[in-house]
Design a protein around this motif. Sequence first.
Motif, PDB file in Angstrom:
ATOM      1  N   PRO A 183       0.826  -1.221   0.000  1.00 42.74           N
ATOM      2  CA  PRO A 183       0.000   0.000   0.000  1.00 42.74           C
ATOM      3  C   PRO A 183       0.856   1.265   0.000  1.00 42.74           C
ATOM      4  O   PRO A 183       1.904   1.323   0.654  1.00 42.74           O
ATOM      5  CB  PRO A 183      -0.811  -0.119   1.290  1.00 42.74           C
ATOM      6  N   THR A 184       0.405   2.266  -0.744  1.00 45.69           N
ATOM      7  CA  THR A 184       1.111   3.556  -0.800  1.00 45.69           C
ATOM      8  C   THR A 184       0.253   4.717  -0.319  1.00 45.69           C
ATOM      9  O   THR A 184       0.793   5.754   0.080  1.00 45.69           O
ATOM     10  CB  THR A 184       1.566   3.864  -2.244  1.00 45.69           C
ATOM     11  N   PHE A 185      -1.057   4.567  -0.336  1.00 43.52           N
ATOM     12  CA  PHE A 185      -1.957   5.668  -0.005  1.00 43.52           C
ATOM     13  C   PHE A 185      -1.701   6.165   1.427  1.00 43.52           C
ATOM     14  O   PHE A 185      -1.861   5.428   2.397  1.00 43.52           O
ATOM     15  CB  PHE A 185      -3.415   5.232  -0.156  1.00 43.52           C
ATOM     16  N   GLY A 186      -1.264   7.414   1.545  1.00 41.86           N
ATOM     17  CA  GLY A 186      -1.016   8.006   2.852  1.00 41.86           C
ATOM     18  C   GLY A 186       0.209   7.489   3.579  1.00 41.86           C
ATOM     19  O   GLY A 186       0.443   7.853   4.734  1.00 41.86           O
ATOM     20  N   LYS A 187       1.006   6.656   2.923  1.00 35.01           N
ATOM     21  CA  LYS A 187       2.181   6.066   3.572  1.00 35.01           C
ATOM     22  C   LYS A 187       3.388   6.990   3.452  1.00 35.01           C
ATOM     23  O   LYS A 187       3.462   7.860   2.587  1.00 35.01           O
ATOM     24  CB  LYS A 187       2.510   4.708   2.948  1.00 35.01           C
ATOM     25  N   ASN A 188       4.354   6.777   4.345  1.00 32.70           N
ATOM     26  CA  ASN A 188       5.615   7.517   4.291  1.00 32.70           C
ATOM     27  C   ASN A 188       6.621   6.754   3.444  1.00 32.70           C
ATOM     28  O   ASN A 188       6.829   5.556   3.651  1.00 32.70           O
ATOM     29  CB  ASN A 188       6.193   7.707   5.701  1.00 32.70           C
ATOM     30  N   VAL A 189       7.242   7.478   2.510  1.00 32.84           N
ATOM     31  CA  VAL A 189       8.230   6.866   1.609  1.00 32.84           C
ATOM     32  C   VAL A 189       9.525   7.652   1.692  1.00 32.84           C
ATOM     33  O   VAL A 189       9.511   8.890   1.697  1.00 32.84           O
ATOM     34  CB  VAL A 189       7.723   6.853   0.149  1.00 32.84           C
ATOM     35  N   LEU A 190      10.632   6.941   1.730  1.00 37.50           N
ATOM     36  CA  LEU A 190      11.949   7.572   1.649  1.00 37.50           C
ATOM     37  C   LEU A 190      12.622   7.088   0.380  1.00 37.50           C
ATOM     38  O   LEU A 190      12.809   5.881   0.175  1.00 37.50           O
ATOM     39  CB  LEU A 190      12.798   7.208   2.870  1.00 37.50           C
ATOM     40  N   VAL A 191      12.955   8.031  -0.522  1.00 39.59           N
ATOM     41  CA  VAL A 191      13.712   7.710  -1.731  1.00 39.59           C
ATOM     42  C   VAL A 191      15.134   8.206  -1.517  1.00 39.59           C
ATOM     43  O   VAL A 191      15.365   9.408  -1.379  1.00 39.59           O
ATOM     44  CB  VAL A 191      13.098   8.365  -2.983  1.00 39.59           C
ATOM     45  N   ALA A 192      16.079   7.284  -1.467  1.00 39.38           N
ATOM     46  CA  ALA A 192      17.488   7.646  -1.286  1.00 39.38           C
ATOM     47  C   ALA A 192      18.124   7.782  -2.664  1.00 39.38           C
ATOM     48  O   ALA A 192      18.357   6.791  -3.340  1.00 39.38           O
ATOM     49  CB  ALA A 192      18.210   6.586  -0.466  1.00 39.38           C
ATOM     50  N   GLY A 193      18.367   9.027  -3.082  1.00 43.30           N
ATOM     51  CA  GLY A 193      18.922   9.279  -4.409  1.00 43.30           C
ATOM     52  C   GLY A 193      18.015  10.218  -5.184  1.00 43.30           C
ATOM     53  O   GLY A 193      16.809   9.999  -5.244  1.00 43.30           O
ATOM     54  N   ARG A 194      18.601  11.251  -5.784  1.00 40.89           N
ATOM     55  CA  ARG A 194      17.798  12.278  -6.463  1.00 40.89           C
ATOM     56  C   ARG A 194      18.121  12.400  -7.948  1.00 40.89           C
ATOM     57  O   ARG A 194      17.873  13.440  -8.564  1.00 40.89           O
ATOM     58  CB  ARG A 194      18.033  13.624  -5.787  1.00 40.89           C
ATOM     59  N   PRO A 215      -2.122   7.996 -12.876  1.00 32.40           N
ATOM     60  CA  PRO A 215      -2.338   7.882 -11.424  1.00 32.40           C
ATOM     61  C   PRO A 215      -1.039   7.710 -10.648  1.00 32.40           C
ATOM     62  O   PRO A 215      -0.139   6.990 -11.068  1.00 32.40           O
ATOM     63  CB  PRO A 215      -3.206   6.624 -11.293  1.00 32.40           C
ATOM     64  N   GLY A 216      -0.963   8.379  -9.504  1.00 34.71           N
ATOM     65  CA  GLY A 216       0.189   8.244  -8.616  1.00 34.71           C
ATOM     66  C   GLY A 216      -0.174   7.466  -7.366  1.00 34.71           C
ATOM     67  O   GLY A 216      -1.270   6.925  -7.244  1.00 34.71           O
ATOM     68  N   GLY A 217       0.756   7.435  -6.414  1.00 37.33           N
ATOM     69  CA  GLY A 217       0.582   6.588  -5.239  1.00 37.33           C
ATOM     70  C   GLY A 217       0.026   7.267  -4.007  1.00 37.33           C
ATOM     71  O   GLY A 217      -0.216   6.605  -2.996  1.00 37.33           O
ATOM     72  N   ASP A 218      -0.150   8.609  -4.055  1.00 42.65           N
ATOM     73  CA  ASP A 218      -0.712   9.352  -2.917  1.00 42.65           C
ATOM     74  C   ASP A 218       0.082   9.143  -1.627  1.00 42.65           C
ATOM     75  O   ASP A 218      -0.484   9.147  -0.526  1.00 42.65           O
ATOM     76  CB  ASP A 218      -2.177   8.977  -2.690  1.00 42.65           C
ATOM     77  N   ALA A 219       1.390   8.969  -1.752  1.00 41.91           N
ATOM     78  CA  ALA A 219       2.240   8.793  -0.575  1.00 41.91           C
ATOM     79  C   ALA A 219       2.897  10.119  -0.194  1.00 41.91           C
ATOM     80  O   ALA A 219       2.927  11.065  -0.978  1.00 41.91           O
ATOM     81  CB  ALA A 219       3.317   7.746  -0.847  1.00 41.91           C
ATOM     82  N   THR A 220       3.401  10.194   1.028  1.00 47.89           N
ATOM     83  CA  THR A 220       4.204  11.339   1.471  1.00 47.89           C
ATOM     84  C   THR A 220       5.665  10.955   1.276  1.00 47.89           C
ATOM     85  O   THR A 220       6.162  10.031   1.925  1.00 47.89           O
ATOM     86  CB  THR A 220       3.933  11.654   2.950  1.00 47.89           C
ATOM     87  N   VAL A 221       6.337  11.649   0.359  1.00 49.42           N
ATOM     88  CA  VAL A 221       7.663  11.223  -0.077  1.00 49.42           C
ATOM     89  C   VAL A 221       8.746  12.195   0.381  1.00 49.42           C
ATOM     90  O   VAL A 221       8.619  13.414   0.227  1.00 49.42           O
ATOM     91  CB  VAL A 221       7.722  11.083  -1.614  1.00 49.42           C
ATOM     92  N   THR A 222       9.818  11.646   0.923  1.00 57.09           N
ATOM     93  CA  THR A 222      11.025  12.403   1.261  1.00 57.09           C
ATOM     94  C   THR A 222      12.157  11.899   0.375  1.00 57.09           C
ATOM     95  O   THR A 222      12.306  10.687   0.198  1.00 57.09           O
ATOM     96  CB  THR A 222      11.410  12.200   2.737  1.00 57.09           C
ATOM     97  N   ILE A 223      12.929  12.827  -0.190  1.00 60.03           N
ATOM     98  CA  ILE A 223      14.081  12.460  -1.019  1.00 60.03           C
ATOM     99  C   ILE A 223      15.362  12.840  -0.276  1.00 60.03           C
ATOM    100  O   ILE A 223      15.537  14.002   0.113  1.00 60.03           O
ATOM    101  CB  ILE A 223      14.057  13.165  -2.386  1.00 60.03           C
ATOM    102  N   SER A 224      16.245  11.876  -0.098  1.00 60.91           N
ATOM    103  CA  SER A 224      17.554  12.170   0.483  1.00 60.91           C
ATOM    104  C   SER A 224      18.603  12.128  -0.624  1.00 60.91           C
ATOM    105  O   SER A 224      18.367  11.602  -1.711  1.00 60.91           O
ATOM    106  CB  SER A 224      17.899  11.163   1.585  1.00 60.91           C
ATOM    107  N   HIS A 225      19.782  12.684  -0.338  1.00 60.97           N
ATOM    108  CA  HIS A 225      20.851  12.712  -1.336  1.00 60.97           C
ATOM    109  C   HIS A 225      22.199  12.736  -0.628  1.00 60.97           C
ATOM    110  O   HIS A 225      22.280  12.578   0.596  1.00 60.97           O
ATOM    111  CB  HIS A 225      20.689  13.914  -2.271  1.00 60.97           C
TER     112      HIS A 225
END
Length: 344
Positions: A183-194, A215-225
């Motif tokens: 599931p992605t809806f409303g979930k927290n996601v961390l993407v390591a790499g920009r 359509p997208g995943g409706d997640a809350t996404v943080t990108i680290s680098h």
Amino acid sequence: MAAIRTLGKLCQQSQHQVCKLHTSALRQDAVVVSGRKLARQIREETQVDVEKWVLAGNRRPHLSVVLVGDDPASHSYVLNKTRAAADVGISSETILKHSDISEEELLDLIYKLNADHRVDGLLVQLPLPDHIDERVICNAVAPAKDVDGFHVVNVGRMCLDQSTMLPATPWGVWEIIKRTGIPTFGKNVLVAGRSKNVGMPIAMLLHTDGRHERPGGDATVTISHRYTPKEQLCQHTKMADIIVAAAGIPNLITADMIKEGAAVIDVGINRIQDPVTGKSRLVGDVDFEGVKKKAGFITPVPGGVGPMTVAMLMKNTIKAAKNVLQIPAERTEQQRAVSVVGHS
């Protein structure tokens, strides 16, 4: 009376500890998501789509791949792509060019392939020699033939949640998540790499609105680098329901950095020397053996995202074949103008 209350508390603590021990004993390793198995399903779907297209009286889709130089990894990747094309019924060709080819010569080749009605999908294998501007080359490929999804028009349409050619690796990650039922809806996601070809598109696909044209995943996404302090990275990973590791750093994500049951998608491909055997081997950005004991889902390297990238490229090629009937070919002057803008 106080003694009875104390005894009761001790019993409760004892039961709690037993419960914790029982739970940990039942804890199983993460589900290892086979990218090879999912990719096989997608290639079978693509093969059916291709045959329907041909049976309807259309020409068999054709993929042209331009390969510059003699980098062994690039040659291996291209071979995997052309083999996959043959497997799903797409004809293909690999156009080899020496590493000393000039940017102008490469652009002329791309314009020629853009104008060739027999070519449906076109990609230039990256990386390119240092004297060639990759952005100029990506922008020279006609958007309707751009099966890599790197042209500025396709990137822009993706960011606006419109239907377009999606970059194959991010699309592969998205399909892994969807087809695995994570599931992605409303979930927290961390993407390591920009990176513009992997990290950024993955973040776009995961956070955008699921009701839009694309359509997208409706997640809350943080990108680290690379400049994200390690302690901050750990704070974000420990909150993440999904971690996508795409930084190109071996063992960046370890078990102590994730929360119990998180889904971990490893996009990294790093060649290291095995300290035991002394031989080189491929590893991802995730400490696989450690993380799988704590995660809920995990992808391996190799055999995870890699096969999905090739499968989604085949999906884009049949899409390109159908686009030829809908999007008029651009004139050479327009293509040159776009590449000049990208170069400036």
